[in-house]
Design an enzyme around this catalytic site. Structure first.
Site, PDB file in Angstrom:
ATOM      1  N   ASP A  19       0.784  -1.260  -0.127  1.00  0.00           N
ATOM      2  CA  ASP A  19       0.174   0.056   0.047  1.00  0.00           C
ATOM      3  C   ASP A  19       1.053   1.103   0.081  1.00  0.00           C
ATOM      4  OD1 ASP A  19      -2.227   1.768   0.835  1.00  0.00           O
ATOM      5  OD2 ASP A  19      -1.542   1.585   2.422  1.00  0.00           O
ATOM      6  N   LEU A  20       0.067   2.541  -0.394  1.00  0.00           N
ATOM      7  CA  LEU A  20       1.315   3.737  -0.856  1.00  0.00           C
ATOM      8  C   LEU A  20       1.638   4.388   1.250  1.00  0.00           C
ATOM      9  CD1 LEU A  20       2.618   5.604  -2.456  1.00  0.00           C
ATOM     10  CD2 LEU A  20       1.031   6.525  -3.048  1.00  0.00           C
ATOM     11  N   ASP A  21      -0.544   5.093   0.574  1.00  0.00           N
ATOM     12  CA  ASP A  21      -0.225   6.170   2.170  1.00  0.00           C
ATOM     13  C   ASP A  21      -0.316   5.360   3.352  1.00  0.00           C
ATOM     14  OD1 ASP A  21      -0.614   8.439  -0.091  1.00  0.00           O
ATOM     15  OD2 ASP A  21      -2.716   7.326  -0.133  1.00  0.00           O
ATOM     16  N   THR A  27       1.924   9.617   4.366  1.00  0.00           N
ATOM     17  CA  THR A  27       0.748  10.648   3.672  1.00  0.00           C
ATOM     18  C   THR A  27      -0.414  10.110   4.382  1.00  0.00           C
ATOM     19  OG1 THR A  27       0.765   8.881   1.848  1.00  0.00           O
ATOM     20  CG2 THR A  27       1.680  11.188   1.424  1.00  0.00           C
ATOM     21  N   LYS A  55      -9.939   4.910   6.790  1.00  0.00           N
ATOM     22  CA  LYS A  55      -8.502   4.715   5.893  1.00  0.00           C
ATOM     23  C   LYS A  55      -8.634   4.015   5.085  1.00  0.00           C
ATOM     24  CE  LYS A  55      -4.008   4.843   9.064  1.00  0.00           C
ATOM     25  NZ  LYS A  55      -3.813   4.534   9.701  1.00  0.00           N
ATOM     26  N   SER A 125      -2.785   0.828  -4.883  1.00  0.00           N
ATOM     27  CA  SER A 125      -2.949   1.414  -3.260  1.00  0.00           C
ATOM     28  C   SER A 125      -4.700   2.593  -4.139  1.00  0.00           C
ATOM     29  CB  SER A 125      -2.425   2.874  -3.610  1.00  0.00           C
ATOM     30  OG  SER A 125      -2.864   4.022  -3.308  1.00  0.00           O
ATOM     31  N   ALA A 126      -5.724   2.381  -3.639  1.00  0.00           N
ATOM     32  CA  ALA A 126      -6.639   3.428  -4.070  1.00  0.00           C
ATOM     33  C   ALA A 126      -6.423   4.824  -3.983  1.00  0.00           C
ATOM     34  CB  ALA A 126      -7.514   2.877  -3.026  1.00  0.00           C
ATOM     35  N   SER A 127      -5.036   5.221  -4.366  1.00  0.00           N
ATOM     36  CA  SER A 127      -4.877   7.154  -4.407  1.00  0.00           C
ATOM     37  C   SER A 127      -5.049   7.103  -6.133  1.00  0.00           C
ATOM     38  CB  SER A 127      -3.788   7.273  -3.477  1.00  0.00           C
ATOM     39  OG  SER A 127      -3.939   8.721  -4.101  1.00  0.00           O
ATOM     40  N   LYS A 156     -11.498  -0.784  -1.602  1.00  0.00           N
ATOM     41  CA  LYS A 156     -10.774  -1.913  -0.153  1.00  0.00           C
ATOM     42  C   LYS A 156     -11.753  -1.529   0.822  1.00  0.00           C
ATOM     43  CE  LYS A 156      -5.868  -1.046  -1.231  1.00  0.00           C
ATOM     44  NZ  LYS A 156      -4.653  -0.192  -0.558  1.00  0.00           N
ATOM     45  N   GLU A 180      -0.070  -3.165   4.350  1.00  0.00           N
ATOM     46  CA  GLU A 180      -1.503  -2.917   4.775  1.00  0.00           C
ATOM     47  C   GLU A 180      -1.535  -1.899   5.884  1.00  0.00           C
ATOM     48  OE1 GLU A 180      -4.272  -0.691   4.072  1.00  0.00           O
ATOM     49  OE2 GLU A 180      -4.193  -0.885   1.782  1.00  0.00           O
ATOM     50  N   ASP A 181      -1.922  -0.661   6.008  1.00  0.00           N
ATOM     51  CA  ASP A 181      -1.628   0.333   7.613  1.00  0.00           C
ATOM     52  C   ASP A 181      -3.061   0.409   7.935  1.00  0.00           C
ATOM     53  OD1 ASP A 181      -2.077   2.216   5.394  1.00  0.00           O
ATOM     54  OD2 ASP A 181      -2.079   3.918   6.996  1.00  0.00           O
TER      55      ASP A 181
HETATM   56  C1  BG6 Z   1      -5.900   5.843   0.446  1.00  0.00           C
HETATM   57  C2  BG6 Z   1      -6.304   6.546   1.580  1.00  0.00           C
HETATM   58  O1  BG6 Z   1      -5.055   5.601  -0.076  1.00  0.00           O
HETATM   59  O2  BG6 Z   1      -6.113   6.465  -0.754  1.00  0.00           O
HETATM   60  C3  BG6 Z   1      -7.410   6.887   1.244  1.00  0.00           C
HETATM   61  O3  BG6 Z   1      -5.189   5.777   2.410  1.00  0.00           O
HETATM   62  C4  BG6 Z   1      -7.478   8.036   0.810  1.00  0.00           C
HETATM   63  O4  BG6 Z   1      -7.415   7.966   2.837  1.00  0.00           O
HETATM   64  C5  BG6 Z   1      -7.457   7.389  -0.891  1.00  0.00           C
HETATM   65  O5  BG6 Z   1      -9.217   8.590   0.844  1.00  0.00           O
HETATM   66  C6  BG6 Z   1      -8.184   8.066  -1.923  1.00  0.00           C
HETATM   67  O6  BG6 Z   1      -6.928   8.669  -2.368  1.00  0.00           O
HETATM   68  P1  BG6 Z   1      -6.348  10.088  -2.997  1.00  0.00           P
HETATM   69  O7  BG6 Z   1      -5.462  10.316  -3.325  1.00  0.00           O
HETATM   70  O8  BG6 Z   1      -7.058   9.605  -4.455  1.00  0.00           O
HETATM   71  O9  BG6 Z   1      -8.048  11.107  -2.719  1.00  0.00           O
HETATM   72 MG    MG Z   2      -2.634   3.411   4.056  1.00  0.00          MG
END
Ligand code: BG6
Ligand code: MG
Length: 235
Positions: A19-21, A27, A55, A125-127, A156, A180-181
């Site tokens: 996972d990233l964040d 972050t 999270k 990552s979900a980001s 997730k 994963e955190d």
């Molecule tokens: C995850 C974070 O990595 O990414 C979440 O843990 C965040 O908190 C999600 O909502 C989505 O990120 P982004 O950058 O697309 O808003």
């Molecule tokens: Mg994370």
């Protein structure tokens, strides 16, 4: 393979998906801060429970959760997209200050050791900002594949992100570890059939197969041993 004695075992670890964040870089606190500020604008103070609940989840799922907690049941799509945009703009402001020094201590060494042992690496990552954050911390070329929120359709705790990473790498989930955190991420990895390593608070992540407190507690030998035990327990 080995017939020399029962003490000789071969780990089936083929890949590690990170996972990233909150794992490779701290972050998660920026997401927390940006959501807290948005919540305040809605007259709602996010609690510790809220932070753990959102999270790891996608931006839109997180907003839906906050609106529900804050009692905003009648927001329309255009208002929601303004809030999503505002949250992201604030998050990106906070991320701007990141440098390669902000990568979790030991990241490059662990990635290099995994590579030298022929173990593949992925980001899961979900980001939707994952590539930008990876560039900021100097890790954009360090993974065999990157699966992020621009590729997934389910957030997730759905395992989709990790399954896509395993598929990209040509590995079975049962031969991959996930780090994963977030509780949602731990649930996703467990549901997906992965060796699941929680990073952080054991009272939150206790469902994981293993929990470590910090990134530097991870080692190739350790993960291989956990993979061996994971496969052994399944058989
Ligand atoms: C995850 C974070 O990595 O990414 C979440 O843990 C965040 O908190 C999600 O909502 C989505 O990120 P982004 O950058 O697309 O808003
Ligand atoms: Mg994370």
């Amino acid at each position: 393979m080995h017939h020399l004695g029962s003490s000789v075992s071969i780990s089936s670890l083929q890949a590690v998906i990170f996972d990233l964040d909150g794992v490779l870089v701290d972050t998660a606190r920026f997401h927390d801060q940006a959501w807290a500020e948005l919540g305040l604008g809605l007259g709602y103070v996010l609690t510790e429970t809220d932070r753990h609940a959102i999270k790891g989840r996608s931006r839109s799922d997180s907003l839906e959760y906050i609106l529900e907690q804050a009692g905003w049941n009648d927001a329309d799509t255009s208002q929601k997209s303004k809030w999503l945009h505002a949250k992201n703009a604030r998050y990106l402001e906070l991320v701007e200050a990141l440098t390669p020094h902000d990568a979790a201590p030991g990241t490059l060494v662990l990635l290099e050791q995994l590579r030298s042992e022929g173990i593949k690496t992925a980001l899961g990552s979900a980001s939707q900002n994952a590539i930008k954050v990876l560039q900021k911390i100097g890790l954009e070329t360090c993974f065999d594949t990157v699966v992020d929120g621009t590729r997934t359709t389910r957030s997730k705790p759905d395992p989709q992100v990790f399954w896509m990473a395993a598929q990209d790498l040509g590995c079975e989930p049962g031969n991959c570890a996930v780090v994963e955190d977030a509780l949602a991420g731990v649930q996703a990895a467990l549901e997906g059939g992965f060796l699941t390593i929680g990073l952080g608070d054991a009272s939150v992540l206790g469902a994981a197969h293993r929990v470590v407190q910090q990134f530097s507690d991870l080692s190739v030998q350790g993960i291989k041993a956990w993979q061996l035990a994971f496969n052994h327990n399944k058989s």
